[in-house]
Design an enzyme around this catalytic site. Structure first.
Site, PDB file in Angstrom:
ATOM      1  N   LYS A   1      18.971 -45.062   1.948  1.00 18.98           N
ATOM      2  CA  LYS A   1      20.115 -45.931   1.689  1.00 18.98           C
ATOM      3  C   LYS A   1      20.783 -46.375   2.991  1.00 18.98           C
ATOM      4  O   LYS A   1      21.135 -47.547   3.161  1.00 18.98           O
ATOM      5  CB  LYS A   1      21.137 -45.187   0.833  1.00 18.98           C
ATOM      6  N   ASN A   2      20.943 -45.438   3.925  1.00 20.18           N
ATOM      7  CA  ASN A   2      21.661 -45.744   5.161  1.00 20.18           C
ATOM      8  C   ASN A   2      20.864 -46.619   6.123  1.00 20.18           C
ATOM      9  O   ASN A   2      21.396 -47.069   7.132  1.00 20.18           O
ATOM     10  CB  ASN A   2      22.099 -44.452   5.849  1.00 20.18           C
TER      11      ASN A   2
ATOM     12  N   ARG B   1      32.462 -49.065   2.494  1.00 21.32           N
ATOM     13  CA  ARG B   1      32.686 -49.005   3.931  1.00 21.32           C
ATOM     14  C   ARG B   1      31.675 -49.866   4.695  1.00 21.32           C
ATOM     15  O   ARG B   1      31.986 -50.481   5.709  1.00 21.32           O
ATOM     16  CB  ARG B   1      32.622 -47.551   4.401  1.00 21.32           C
TER      17      ARG B   1
ATOM     18  N   CYS C   1      33.663 -43.769   0.471  1.00 18.89           N
ATOM     19  CA  CYS C   1      34.095 -42.437   0.062  1.00 18.89           C
ATOM     20  C   CYS C   1      35.439 -42.101   0.697  1.00 18.89           C
ATOM     21  O   CYS C   1      35.711 -42.465   1.834  1.00 18.89           O
ATOM     22  CB  CYS C   1      33.069 -41.381   0.478  1.00 18.89           C
TER      23      CYS C   1
ATOM     24  N   VAL D   1      30.772 -41.304  19.443  1.00 13.83           N
ATOM     25  CA  VAL D   1      29.536 -41.686  18.758  1.00 13.83           C
ATOM     26  C   VAL D   1      29.871 -42.163  17.350  1.00 13.83           C
ATOM     27  O   VAL D   1      30.529 -41.455  16.584  1.00 13.83           O
ATOM     28  CB  VAL D   1      28.555 -40.503  18.703  1.00 13.83           C
TER      29      VAL D   1
ATOM     30  N   VAL E   1      27.977 -44.256  14.046  1.00 15.63           N
ATOM     31  CA  VAL E   1      26.832 -44.936  13.445  1.00 15.63           C
ATOM     32  C   VAL E   1      27.195 -46.380  13.102  1.00 15.63           C
ATOM     33  O   VAL E   1      26.498 -47.331  13.469  1.00 15.63           O
ATOM     34  CB  VAL E   1      26.349 -44.189  12.184  1.00 15.63           C
TER      35      VAL E   1
ATOM     36  N   ASP F   1      26.011 -35.177   6.233  1.00 14.04           N
ATOM     37  CA  ASP F   1      25.653 -35.546   4.861  1.00 14.04           C
ATOM     38  C   ASP F   1      24.876 -34.454   4.125  1.00 14.04           C
ATOM     39  O   ASP F   1      24.579 -34.599   2.932  1.00 14.04           O
ATOM     40  CB  ASP F   1      24.847 -36.845   4.850  1.00 14.04           C
TER      41      ASP F   1
ATOM     42  N   ILE G   1      32.372 -33.743  12.093  1.00 14.64           N
ATOM     43  CA  ILE G   1      32.335 -35.204  12.003  1.00 14.64           C
ATOM     44  C   ILE G   1      33.572 -35.748  11.290  1.00 14.64           C
ATOM     45  O   ILE G   1      34.270 -36.617  11.809  1.00 14.64           O
ATOM     46  CB  ILE G   1      31.060 -35.678  11.281  1.00 14.64           C
TER      47      ILE G   1
END
Length: 421
Positions: free
Chosen positions: A22-23, A94, A118, A164, A166, A308, A330
């Site tokens: 999915k990502n 998001r 989320c 950092v 993503v 995750d 995170i």
């Protein structure tokens, strides 16, 4: 709304084919906006987040064609400034922030609702906006909307991310591929899904080096071509089913996996006592141990342990033989599943970013509520190992990131079913 009923106490045994990531799918779908030519994407998972992103692109004028199972063709040759991405979908996703860069590059101006997703911590968009501004964009925030314009073609830059990220790395890459001149990005996120996006863009004609590292160099081109590209398998889905085998003392074969993407999860599962064997280039077998050993886990950016998978491993550690320490580095608010696990008999104490998990012999079925995507599946996993029946409510979260989870578990003899509320 729907719920999942899980009857625990049965070892899972069977075979599961891992879906596309999915990502990786979401940014690659958005990347179709960077070209007027057709981008064909294979191995696309059927998820609500994917459907929502396709709906957003349709509202921007993109032609979306379902070619076959898991294959879509996207053609953005008719986008214009007169589009209206649906606020209700943009605000709940998001990942919708990613449409800003390509639309700005193609149209020169764009206005969208602020994105959602989320409810986990402060998932801010400031890093995205900082990157866009560095490339020459003018940004205005007003009444939960983001307006952006660029009076001329974006220009290449040297840019180091403060932290950092993503999402911000993806935004910057999409800006750079069509910017004028060369771009050097430092302190980039190194997730496999970002590398997958880069390989897709390279196939479309982008000039990118340093793929998969913290330092990415890009020489902008005037236009990108179409391409035919297949998405990598979902490492988080694979890790989730590995935990399913471990938590039920079962034995599952996983197909369509990339071993190096799972290195941190495999290392921890082996330390917990699970036996993992590689079968061929893209399959593995995991067999859970009778006695689960406790672990110390710290979430960090790839290639370290992924946030995750934190919730799934917490369910596993809830029945470990000893005390585990899990540290979430995170997100500052990713322990909402803890209170639901406690309802099932778990012994967990939260101390700021640290969770102290004292394993119990058995969890017990209960009515629990899913609060986000990964929390929802962690409660299903807990239910698989529990005594009695667990009802997990608000399972719409699960549909955002797991394709056919109930069916895949049923194929491994799990006693699980979806019911309407």
């Amino acid at each position: 709304m729907s719920s999942i009923l899980v009857e625990g106490g049965k070892s899972l045994r069977g075979e599961i084919n891992i879906s596309g990531a999915k990502n990786a799918a979401l940014p690659i779908i958005v990347a179709s906006l960077l070209s007027s030519k057709t981008l064909v994407i294979n191995n696309v998972p059927q998820l609500s987040d994917v459907s929502d992103m396709l709906f957003i692109l349709k509202s921007c004028g993109v032609h979306v064609e379902i070619v076959g199972s898991g294959t879509i063709a996207l053609t953005a040759n008719n986008i214009s400034g007169h589009f209206s991405p649906p606020c209700n979908i943009v605000k709940k996703m998001r990942a919708s922030i990613w449409i800003l860069a390509p639309l700005l590059l193609r149209l020169g101006q764009v206005r969208i609702a602020s994105p959602g997703g989320c409810a986990i911590g402060q998932r801010r968009i400031d890093l995205h906006l900082a990157a866009l501004k560095a490339f020459g964009a003018n940004i205005q925030l007003e009444d939960d909307y983001i307006s952006a314009n660029c009076s001329s073609r974006m220009h290449g830059i040297s840019f180091k991310f403060d932290k950092v990220s993503v999402g911000a790395t993806i935004t910057a890459i999409m800006c750079a591929v069509l910017a004028n001149g060369s771009t050097k990005l430092a302190n980039c996120a190194q997730e496999p899904e970002i590398a997958d996006l880069c390989y897709c863009l390279r196939k479309m004609g982008a000039n990118i080096t340093g793929i998969g590292t913290a330092n990415i160099s890009i020489i902008g081109v005037k236009e990108l071509n179409g391409a035919n590209y297949s998405i990598i398998p979902d490492r988080i889905e694979a890790g989730t089913y590995m935990v399913a085998a471990a938590i039920t003392q079962g034995k599952i074969k996983l197909n369509n996996v990339i071993f190096k993407h799972l290195k941190s999860a495999i290392t921890k599962l082996r330390l917990s006592g699970a036996i993992i064997q590689y079968q061929n280039e893209n399959s593995l077998i995991i067999e859970g141990a009778n006695i689960i050993k406790p672990l110390n886990i710290q979430t960090n950016p790839y290639p370290k342990f992924p946030t995750d998978l934190q919730a799934q491993f917490m369910s596993l550690m809830s029945i470990a033989d000893g005390v585990s320490i899990i540290t979430e580095n995170i997100y500052e608010n990713r322990y909402m599943h803890v209170f639901e696990l406690i309802k099932m008999g778990a012994n967990i104490v939260i101390q700021s970013r640290e969770a102290v998990v004292t394993g119990v012999k058995k969890l017990h079925g209960a009515d629990v509520i899913a609060t986000d995507l990964r929390a929802s599946v962690s409660l299903v996993l807990a239910g698989l190992s529990a005594v009695g029946i667990t009802k997990v409510k608000r399972m719409h979260h699960l549909d955002r990131g797991y394709e056919s989870l109930v069916e895949k578990l049923q194929n491994c003899n799990a006693r699980v079913q979806r019911i309407p509320d």
